[in-house]
Enzyme design. Structure first.
Site, PDB file in Angstrom:
ATOM      1  N   GLU A 108     -16.137   5.845   5.880  1.00 39.09           N
ATOM      2  CA  GLU A 108     -15.299   5.267   6.941  1.00 39.09           C
ATOM      3  C   GLU A 108     -15.192   6.285   8.066  1.00 39.09           C
ATOM      4  OE1 GLU A 108     -11.196   4.897   5.600  1.00 39.09           O
ATOM      5  OE2 GLU A 108     -11.415   6.663   4.338  1.00 39.09           O
ATOM      6  N   LYS A 168      -2.655   6.909   0.974  1.00 38.45           N
ATOM      7  CA  LYS A 168      -2.434   7.267   2.380  1.00 38.45           C
ATOM      8  C   LYS A 168      -1.385   8.371   2.388  1.00 38.45           C
ATOM      9  CE  LYS A 168      -2.103   4.880   6.807  1.00 38.45           C
ATOM     10  NZ  LYS A 168      -3.230   5.495   7.471  1.00 38.45           N
ATOM     11  N   ARG A 181       0.836  -1.207   0.000  1.00 36.15           N
ATOM     12  CA  ARG A 181       0.000   0.000   0.000  1.00 36.15           C
ATOM     13  C   ARG A 181       0.874   1.260   0.000  1.00 36.15           C
ATOM     14  NH1 ARG A 181      -4.464   0.639   4.612  1.00 36.15           N
ATOM     15  NH2 ARG A 181      -2.644   1.172   5.853  1.00 36.15           N
TER      16      ARG A 181
HETATM   17  N1  PMP Z   1      -9.186   4.642   7.196  1.00 42.42           N
HETATM   18  C1  PMP Z   1      -8.331   5.657   7.369  1.00 42.42           C
HETATM   19  C2  PMP Z   1      -8.697   7.003   6.875  1.00 42.42           C
HETATM   20  C3  PMP Z   1      -7.106   5.431   8.031  1.00 42.42           C
HETATM   21  O1  PMP Z   1      -6.240   6.433   8.212  1.00 42.42           O
HETATM   22  C4  PMP Z   1      -6.805   4.125   8.490  1.00 42.42           C
HETATM   23  C5  PMP Z   1      -5.492   3.857   9.159  1.00 42.42           C
HETATM   24  N2  PMP Z   1      -5.335   4.546  10.360  1.00 42.42           N
HETATM   25  C6  PMP Z   1      -7.746   3.111   8.295  1.00 42.42           C
HETATM   26  C7  PMP Z   1      -8.917   3.404   7.628  1.00 42.42           C
HETATM   27  C8  PMP Z   1      -7.468   1.729   8.765  1.00 42.42           C
HETATM   28  O2  PMP Z   1      -6.479   1.151   7.952  1.00 42.42           O
HETATM   29  P1  PMP Z   1      -5.505   0.011   8.479  1.00 42.42           P
HETATM   30  O3  PMP Z   1      -6.372  -1.106   8.948  1.00 42.42           O
HETATM   31  O4  PMP Z   1      -4.709  -0.354   7.291  1.00 42.42           O
HETATM   32  O5  PMP Z   1      -4.706   0.579   9.577  1.00 42.42           O
END
Ligand code: PMP
Length: 286
Positions: free
Chosen positions: A184, A151, A52
């Site tokens: 989300e 990200k 990622r």
């Molecule tokens: N959504 C956002 C906007 C995030 O920044 C994150 C990570 N902190 C997640 C979802 C969760 O992703 P992950 O499970 O890969 O940490």
């Protein structure tokens, strides 16, 4: 103890780990990052996180000067130096220092930063009793403007929503996309349970495709809990039997109240608990 931070492969005490004020990561949020966890000395889903990170970097045309394998080694080296077995790991790649203009081509060298530390995102009581969230009026970035799949160091969108949550006395806030669908939370993905089935918004709802989200989907398959990636609206969340969030820092955490509506029985539900236990077992036992 002051942890050592790796910058371009060189280790610095936390207090001395610094980058230029001309770095475009600081000036413009021009860079990418990852947040991941190590349990018992092993980084959970390292390859998925690195994939990622490198995809985020490709999407913003940022060449990372080391390979994913080298990045993985640097992560383990930094963990070892700091004698950390259970840790939170933050990888940051900035555009590097440049001139006072947007042009990324005028930046010299991308900076590769590896921070290893501890994290406690939410107090233990939230894990036991569930958390309360509110819907933010700040909508999630429109994917045609800035893809939430990247990200990037530009987290203002989420920070504005987080401020709304905090102002309402909540640790997290629910973000909708430009169509008013559930996307989300500010740093976590969202799931609901309805009649024994698990639902979560699809990637094209404009979300970050969480590694923990994908791990929970994998777990649900293993536990034979039906799971569907489906467009959700707030109504679906309000009438859900259970709701929970996932994230590398948050892990799996139950949500028992949304916009003042009690979700299900108002306590962490059985499927949430099953998944949360299975997740803990997975990360701790491999
Ligand atoms: N959504 C956002 C906007 C995030 O920044 C994150 C990570 N902190 C997640 C979802 C969760 O992703 P992950 O499970 O890969 O940490």
């Amino acid at each position: 103890m002051s942890f050592q931070v790796s910058i371009n492969g060189e280790l610095f005490a936390k207090e001395d780990a610094k980058i230029s004020v001309y770095d475009h990561g600081l000036l413009y949020g021009d860079g990418v990052f990852e947040g991941m966890r190590a349990y018992g000395g092993k980084v959970f889903k390292l390859d998925a996180h690195l994939e990622r990170l490198y995809e985020s970097a490709r999407a913003i045309a940022l060449p990372i000067p080391i390979t994913a394998a080298e990045m993985g080694e640097e992560v383990y080296r930094t963990l070892r130096v700091n004698r950390l077995e259970d840790a939170y790991i933050r990888l940051v790649v900035t555009r590097g220092s440049g001139s006072l203009g947007l042009d990324p081509n005028r930046c010299s060298h991308p900076q590769v930063i590896v921070i290893t530390d501890h994290i406690a995102l939410y107090p233990p009581a939230r894990y036991r009793d569930g958390m309360e969230i509110v819907t933010a009026s700040t909508m999630r970035n429109h994917p045609a403007a800035l893809s939430p799949r990247i990200k990037s160091l530009n987290y203002l969108n989420n920070i504005l929503a987080k401020l709304e949550g905090l102002r309402a006395g909540c640790d997290e806030a629910l973000m909708l996309n430009h169509k008013g669908e559930v996307a989300e939370c500010t740093g976590d993905n969202i799931f609901i349970v309805k009649r024994g089935e698990l639902f979560t918004p699809p990637t094209d709802a404009g979300i970050l495709e969480g590694i923990t989200r994908n791990a929970v989907i994998e777990l649900a398959h293993r536990l034979e809990i039906p799971v569907v990636e489906k467009t959700l609206v707030r109504h679906d969340v309000y009438v859900a039997d259970e709701c929970f969030l996932t994230g590398s820092a948050a892990e799996v955490i139950s949500v028992t109240k949304v916009d003042d509506r009690v979700i299900g029985a108002g306590v962490p539900g059985p499927i949430t608990q099953r998944l949360s236990e299975a997740f803990k077992k997975w990360v701790n036992e491999g």
